[in-house]
Enzyme design. Sequence first.
Site, PDB file in Angstrom:
ATOM      1  CE  LYS A 177      -3.982  -2.074   2.255  1.00 19.34           C
ATOM      2  NZ  LYS A 177      -4.863  -2.054   3.425  1.00 19.34           N
ATOM      3  CB  CYS A 178       4.106   1.956   1.355  1.00 16.51           C
ATOM      4  SG  CYS A 178       5.462   3.144   1.430  1.00 16.51           S
TER       5      CYS A 178
END
Length: 139
Positions: A10-11
């Site tokens: 998600k980063c």
Amino acid sequence: MKAVIYHNPKCGTSRNTLALIRHAGIEPEVIEYLFDPPSRARLVELINAAGVNVRGAIRKKEKRYLELGLDDVALSDDALLDALMDNPILIERPWVQTDLGARLCRPSEVVLEILPTVTVPFAKEDGEVVIDQHGKRVP
């Protein structure tokens, strides 16, 4: 070359770091550290190998950081490591280890320090050029 990345998909920084490793022709071992966090000993090993301190390994933007009072400069490294072990979301990311060393890859292009020389052009997800059309790293 072997490589391991402690990754959060998600980063964006983590995704760009993973893309740079693959761009260098290496398929790393990908460890999604939120589901499979490093042991305390492994995290200490990464911190020491990367040349950062325990406080530098903490994700200060996470809400839990302030909730747990981790901004207290009097807290010991042991107390901070306890918090990281109990709250893996607080571990800064991504961590990468290769045969050439370990780094906390913020920004993502820090990973180039521990990869073989990459000269093929590369741009991050947002279009920021990291390696230009002449194979030179963009500062």
